[in-house]
Write an enzyme that holds these catalytic residues in place. Structure first.
Site, short mmCIF file in Angstrom:
data_model
loop_
_atom_site.label_atom_id
_atom_site.label_comp_id
_atom_site.label_asym_id
_atom_site.label_seq_id
_atom_site.Cartn_x
_atom_site.Cartn_y
_atom_site.Cartn_z
N ASN A 62 22.48 -6.01 -22.61
CA ASN A 62 23.56 -6.88 -22.16
C ASN A 62 23.97 -6.42 -20.77
O ASN A 62 24.44 -5.29 -20.61
CB ASN A 62 24.73 -6.78 -23.14
CG ASN A 62 25.90 -7.67 -22.75
OD1 ASN A 62 25.98 -8.20 -21.64
ND2 ASN A 62 26.84 -7.84 -23.66
N ASN A 89 19.41 -12.56 -12.94
CA ASN A 89 19.45 -13.97 -13.30
C ASN A 89 20.36 -14.26 -14.50
O ASN A 89 20.82 -15.39 -14.67
CB ASN A 89 18.02 -14.44 -13.62
CG ASN A 89 17.98 -15.77 -14.31
OD1 ASN A 89 18.23 -16.82 -13.71
ND2 ASN A 89 17.67 -15.76 -15.61
N SER A 151 24.62 -20.14 -7.50
CA SER A 151 24.61 -21.55 -7.93
C SER A 151 25.31 -22.38 -6.85
O SER A 151 26.17 -21.86 -6.13
CB SER A 151 25.37 -21.71 -9.25
OG SER A 151 25.63 -23.08 -9.54
N TYR A 163 33.10 -19.77 -13.58
CA TYR A 163 31.71 -19.80 -13.12
C TYR A 163 31.62 -19.89 -11.60
O TYR A 163 30.84 -19.16 -10.97
CB TYR A 163 31.00 -20.98 -13.78
CG TYR A 163 29.51 -21.02 -13.59
CD1 TYR A 163 28.67 -20.19 -14.33
CD2 TYR A 163 28.92 -21.90 -12.67
CE1 TYR A 163 27.29 -20.24 -14.17
CE2 TYR A 163 27.55 -21.96 -12.51
CZ TYR A 163 26.74 -21.12 -13.25
OH TYR A 163 25.37 -21.17 -13.08
N ALA A 165 33.87 -19.01 -9.37
CA ALA A 165 34.34 -17.76 -8.76
C ALA A 165 33.26 -16.69 -8.85
O ALA A 165 33.01 -15.96 -7.88
CB ALA A 165 35.61 -17.29 -9.46
#
Length: 253
Positions: A62, A89, A151, A163, A165
């Site tokens: 993790n 990723n 992204s 997401y 941020a």
């Protein structure tokens, strides 16, 4: 960088973009260290890479846990004897409006748990992977390249405070590392995909997917192999450094 016999570590490699990049780089002769939390999909990707005639090993970890990240990088260096590329990723989604209200009445708000979960994996995880990769690349003395997956949501996307941020932070980290690590022969770049047909999009209703594709100037969503091709181009062009490359078909959020 010539990819033949180089060692590439990829997180979130069990499926989606991570799996596509693993297989794409294996096809160019790179040995692949795969990291994911899902051991079943990890093994499936490992087998695909091994079929291409390269060495491939999987490590369950993790990326939000420092001890597991350190162990994964240690295992990879132990098993392959080098580390030339690290691709961060791994990522998760926990979408939600900052505040959901109707007729002046607040109905819900983005929870701290959902904020923190996304930051932990999508930003802190990238930090941990970059730090551990840089340490080992410096110690091994072969230089290398770090690729972070950001992204186009880094520009701000409706319902994605956490997401967006995190992905903006990933882009900023990439520029900082490019400046700091160049003296050690290490480059840092990022890929910022738009909508790409991974498992998440494939699960959408066809009419929603069609509407999404219509908003993209090229008229379709991206393919995972196109992101893999971008990763290979970054690695093979040693003058690319500190760039965040948006692969979005012309779409801008």
């Amino acid at each position: 960088m010539h990819l033949s016999d180089k060692t590439v570590l990829i997180t979130g490699a069990g499926r989606g973009l991570g799996a596509a990049m693993a297989v794409g780089l294996a096809a160019k002769g790179a040995n692949i260290a795969l990291v994911d939390t899902d051991e079943a999909t990890l093994e499936a990707t490992r087998a695909k890479c091994a079929e291409l005639g390269v060495r491939a090993c999987g490590y369950a970890a993790n990326v939000a846990r420092q001890d597991e990240v350190v162990a994964a990088y240690d295992f990879a260096v132990r098993d392959f004897g080098r580390l030339d590329v690290s691709i961060a990723n791994a990522g998760i989604l926990r979408d939600g409006l900052l505040v959901k209200a109707r007729d002046g009445q607040v109905q819900d708000k983005l929870s701290l748990a959902d904020w923190q979960a996304v930051i932990d994996v999508n930003l802190t995880g990238v930090f941990l992977c970059g730090r551990e990769a840089a340490e080992r690349m410096i110690r091994l003395g072969n230089g290398g390249c770090i690729i972070n997956v950001s992204s186009i949501s880094r520009h701000g996307n409706f319902g994605q405070s956490n997401y967006s941020a995190a992905k903006a932070g990933v882009a900023a980290l990439t520029v900082v590392w490019a400046k700091e690590l160049a003296r050690h022969g290490i480059r840092a770049n990022a890929i910022a995909p738009g909508f790409v047909k991974t498992e998440i999009l494939a699960a959408m209703r066809p009419e929603i997917l069609e509407k999404m594709a219509a908003s993209i100037p090229v008229g379709r969503v991206g393919r995972p192999e196109e992101i893999a091709h971008t990763a290979a181009w970054i690695l093979e062009n040693d003058f690319v450094n500190g760039r965040v490359i948006e692969i979005d078909g012309g779409q801008r959020l």
